[in-house]
Design a protein around this motif. Sequence first.
Motif, PDB file in Angstrom:
ATOM      1  N   ILE A 111       0.901  -1.164   0.098  1.00 24.99           N
ATOM      2  CA  ILE A 111       0.056   0.027  -0.173  1.00 24.99           C
ATOM      3  C   ILE A 111       0.928   1.049   0.129  1.00 24.99           C
ATOM      4  N   ALA A 112       0.622   2.124  -0.814  1.00 24.54           N
ATOM      5  CA  ALA A 112       1.473   3.339  -1.010  1.00 24.54           C
ATOM      6  C   ALA A 112       0.519   4.535  -0.840  1.00 24.54           C
ATOM      7  N   LEU A 113       0.755   5.534   0.145  1.00 27.96           N
ATOM      8  CA  LEU A 113       0.083   6.534   0.380  1.00 27.96           C
ATOM      9  C   LEU A 113       0.926   7.792   0.123  1.00 27.96           C
ATOM     10  N   ASN A 114       0.376   9.027  -0.341  1.00 26.62           N
ATOM     11  CA  ASN A 114       0.983  10.118  -0.384  1.00 26.62           C
ATOM     12  C   ASN A 114      -0.002  11.332   0.058  1.00 26.62           C
ATOM     13  N   LEU A 115       0.361  12.293   0.805  1.00 20.94           N
ATOM     14  CA  LEU A 115      -0.267  13.287   1.578  1.00 20.94           C
ATOM     15  C   LEU A 115       0.451  14.532   0.960  1.00 20.94           C
ATOM     16  N   GLN A 116      -0.190  15.558   0.441  1.00 21.97           N
ATOM     17  CA  GLN A 116       0.524  17.070  -0.017  1.00 21.97           C
ATOM     18  C   GLN A 116      -0.365  17.876   0.470  1.00 21.97           C
ATOM     19  N   ALA A 117       0.348  19.243   1.052  1.00 20.84           N
ATOM     20  CA  ALA A 117      -0.506  20.435   1.089  1.00 20.84           C
ATOM     21  C   ALA A 117       0.506  21.439   0.956  1.00 20.84           C
ATOM     22  N   GLY A 118      -0.343  22.764   0.610  1.00 23.39           N
ATOM     23  CA  GLY A 118       0.715  23.838   0.265  1.00 23.39           C
ATOM     24  C   GLY A 118      -0.082  25.193   0.053  1.00 23.39           C
TER      25      GLY A 118
ATOM     26  N   SER B  70      -7.149  26.030  -9.848  1.00 29.39           N
ATOM     27  CA  SER B  70      -5.920  26.766  -9.766  1.00 29.39           C
ATOM     28  C   SER B  70      -6.153  27.642  -8.357  1.00 29.39           C
ATOM     29  N   ALA B  71      -5.547  27.060  -7.489  1.00 22.32           N
ATOM     30  CA  ALA B  71      -5.753  27.731  -6.194  1.00 22.32           C
ATOM     31  C   ALA B  71      -4.441  28.173  -5.461  1.00 22.32           C
ATOM     32  N   ARG B  72      -5.000  29.128  -4.313  1.00 22.76           N
ATOM     33  CA  ARG B  72      -3.959  29.651  -3.410  1.00 22.76           C
ATOM     34  C   ARG B  72      -3.394  28.719  -2.524  1.00 22.76           C
ATOM     35  N   SER B  73      -4.152  27.756  -2.130  1.00 22.37           N
ATOM     36  CA  SER B  73      -3.834  26.394  -1.213  1.00 22.37           C
ATOM     37  C   SER B  73      -4.625  25.226  -1.727  1.00 22.37           C
ATOM     38  N   TYR B  74      -3.772  24.208  -1.231  1.00 22.23           N
ATOM     39  CA  TYR B  74      -4.363  22.830  -1.806  1.00 22.23           C
ATOM     40  C   TYR B  74      -4.117  21.686  -0.650  1.00 22.23           C
ATOM     41  N   GLY B  75      -4.909  20.680  -0.873  1.00 22.23           N
ATOM     42  CA  GLY B  75      -4.448  19.409  -0.197  1.00 22.23           C
ATOM     43  C   GLY B  75      -4.689  18.295  -1.126  1.00 22.23           C
ATOM     44  N   LEU B  76      -4.098  17.386  -1.136  1.00 19.68           N
ATOM     45  CA  LEU B  76      -3.767  16.130  -1.902  1.00 19.68           C
ATOM     46  C   LEU B  76      -3.675  14.843  -1.296  1.00 19.68           C
ATOM     47  N   ALA B  77      -4.457  13.874  -1.590  1.00 15.29           N
ATOM     48  CA  ALA B  77      -4.355  12.575  -0.938  1.00 15.29           C
ATOM     49  C   ALA B  77      -4.451  11.539  -1.840  1.00 15.29           C
ATOM     50  N   ALA B  78      -3.400  10.504  -2.181  1.00 13.36           N
ATOM     51  CA  ALA B  78      -3.765   9.597  -3.142  1.00 13.36           C
ATOM     52  C   ALA B  78      -2.901   8.145  -2.192  1.00 13.36           C
ATOM     53  N   VAL B  79      -3.809   7.229  -2.966  1.00  7.50           N
ATOM     54  CA  VAL B  79      -3.499   5.718  -2.310  1.00  7.50           C
ATOM     55  C   VAL B  79      -3.661   4.814  -3.067  1.00  7.50           C
ATOM     56  N   GLU B  80      -2.541   3.896  -3.402  1.00  9.52           N
ATOM     57  CA  GLU B  80      -2.402   2.917  -4.216  1.00  9.52           C
ATOM     58  C   GLU B  80      -2.174   1.604  -3.780  1.00  9.52           C
TER      59      GLU B  80
ATOM     60  N   VAL C 270      -1.940  -1.920 -10.362  1.00 10.36           N
ATOM     61  CA  VAL C 270      -2.168  -0.648  -9.494  1.00 10.36           C
ATOM     62  C   VAL C 270      -3.529  -0.606  -9.558  1.00 10.36           C
ATOM     63  N   LEU C 271      -4.119  -0.310  -8.320  1.00 10.29           N
ATOM     64  CA  LEU C 271      -5.428   0.173  -8.087  1.00 10.29           C
ATOM     65  C   LEU C 271      -5.275   1.400  -7.271  1.00 10.29           C
ATOM     66  N   PHE C 272      -5.859   2.599  -7.578  1.00  5.76           N
ATOM     67  CA  PHE C 272      -5.574   3.731  -7.099  1.00  5.76           C
ATOM     68  C   PHE C 272      -6.745   4.625  -6.938  1.00  5.76           C
ATOM     69  N   ALA C 273      -6.680   5.547  -6.127  1.00  2.88           N
ATOM     70  CA  ALA C 273      -7.828   6.694  -5.744  1.00  2.88           C
ATOM     71  C   ALA C 273      -7.090   8.034  -5.348  1.00  2.88           C
ATOM     72  N   ASP C 274      -7.408   9.143  -6.065  1.00  2.00           N
ATOM     73  CA  ASP C 274      -6.897  10.568  -5.319  1.00  2.00           C
ATOM     74  C   ASP C 274      -7.963  11.574  -5.571  1.00  2.00           C
ATOM     75  N   PHE C 275      -7.511  12.427  -4.465  1.00  2.00           N
ATOM     76  CA  PHE C 275      -8.596  13.392  -4.252  1.00  2.00           C
ATOM     77  C   PHE C 275      -7.873  14.508  -3.929  1.00  2.00           C
ATOM     78  N   GLY C 276      -8.270  15.733  -4.572  1.00  2.00           N
ATOM     79  CA  GLY C 276      -7.783  17.074  -4.204  1.00  2.00           C
ATOM     80  C   GLY C 276      -8.537  17.986  -3.913  1.00  2.00           C
ATOM     81  N   SER C 277      -8.346  19.182  -3.234  1.00  2.00           N
ATOM     82  CA  SER C 277      -9.372  20.179  -2.693  1.00  2.00           C
ATOM     83  C   SER C 277      -8.435  21.561  -2.774  1.00  2.00           C
ATOM     84  N   ASP C 278      -9.160  22.637  -3.270  1.00  2.00           N
ATOM     85  CA  ASP C 278      -8.337  24.192  -3.055  1.00  2.00           C
ATOM     86  C   ASP C 278      -8.960  24.680  -1.680  1.00  2.00           C
ATOM     87  N   PHE C 279      -9.699  23.985  -0.923  1.00  2.00           N
ATOM     88  CA  PHE C 279     -10.312  24.299   0.550  1.00  2.00           C
ATOM     89  C   PHE C 279     -11.032  25.831   0.141  1.00  2.00           C
TER      90      PHE C 279
END
Length: 510
Positions: free
Chosen positions: A384-391, A421-431, A443-452
């Motif tokens: 299981i591979a997990l990626n979390l990003q924020a900026g 196209s955001a000032r801030s963001y969060g991104l989560a991905a799991v594979e 690979v089976l994957f799911a991604d979610f992103g938001s600009d809050f």
Amino acid sequence: MRQFNCYQDVGNDKVLHMRIQIVILIVGMLVSWSYQVRAESELKNDTNLSSIVETDIENMDEPLPTSLASVERAEVSEKIVKDIQIRFLNNKDKWVDEKGRLIEGRTQKDFIIDNLRLKPGQIFRNDLFQKDVERLRRLNSFDKVNFVLEDSDTSVNIVYYIRENKFPSWSFGGGDNGDVGLYGKVGYQDANINGLNEQLDTSVQVSGKDVQFDTSFISPYRRGEPSRLGYSFRAFRERDLSRTFNDEIKLSNGSTAREGRFGGSVAVLKSFDDWDAALGLNYTRISLRDRDYNLARVDRLGSPLSVSGTGIDDLVTVSFAISKDERDRRSNPTKGSLLTLSTEQAIPIGLGKIASNRLLANYILYVPVSWIGSNGSTENTEMIALNLQAGTNIGEFPPANAFDLGGLNSVRGYGGGRVASARSYGLAAVEYRFPILRTVGGVLFADFGSDFGSSKTVLGEPGILRGKPGSGFGYGLGLRVKSPFGLIRGDLGISDQGEVKFEVTTGQRF
């Protein structure tokens, strides 16, 4: 030493789109230094690595192989490290040639020893030994690192068997895209200059409209020379269709906005225990132009494309990044984690006089599982591979420098920059990664992103005016194929709005 990019563009997925575009990639590998050999007076071990028992980290809880006197790990840990030997392997996994002479590698052996924490004269510690093996496997210059422990009543010898990556290498490619039309591209890479893991990576792309290039050099921090700082520099000129100002709203002359960047950076590098740090000075000029490369100040609706109002913004920044890399290997890791934190402060110099601050965090975790088994594959292990990003961007910043969500390296199933196209963001991905054949994985994957909700605070509101939803979910499946050109990735993504995309590129998503 990990290279820290001055800018992280979550939507900048450079992919080969499976559309009308056809891209022909020919990769030529050139090794300009041939392996040298030297005589060894007496060879006590079998010369074929396949007949040498390869002890790996995962097997340290088991008794050591019988060919090494069958000592238990607990017994080894009470002994003194008498000697550490480095043996290089050729492409047949042999450490001597047909005449019984040792294979000579490019990497300096002193450099390898300096990267180890477990030194001769110290008591053997399994935790230090495991970190040493993983550190060597993360070096760009090495393709394979195995080891053997040779013990006696009071001491233990550590023998590392290392196969180096084939450097230097050339790559040649070409294609046709919607911006510059037909183009040709050539690249050169060497990750082991002077035998010290120094890295040069350069590429040049030529078309009928312009010349683009990207060149970087890294001389990493050396643990054996703690008073010496590592350093890096980069120079680039690039152009592409803008993902922020996409074709939902074009320019007044009907053209789609093009985004050009050129500039460079210099940085100093240092390691603190398990943390790597980089302090850099960066310059980037961002320009927005039409199909004929004329400057564009506003779009068709009159919305500004730059802070300065001229179509050009200058970014002069000081950046600081820290990273903790605990992956078991750099290429296609099977376990461990990678954490990167960075901040970038703009200095109000040049067009736009921008003084914003950019904060980024990126965390990747690899967790081995055994639901179906690995089928003996070491390249496509089950995990299981997990990626979390924020900026976030603090203060006024160029709208072209917004976080563009959506695309093959962001939320799959969406086009590049189609989520926000955001000032801030969060991104989560799991594979969920699993083996199919020895060189083929699934690979089976799911991604979610938001600009809050931050897209409305970007200058000119490019994401809002173009109807980007601000958040998005994508899921799907893919294949990973090991080839002579590297790992080939093909992903079929389905967005929560029903859009379906199949895209091909190289390397894992993370």
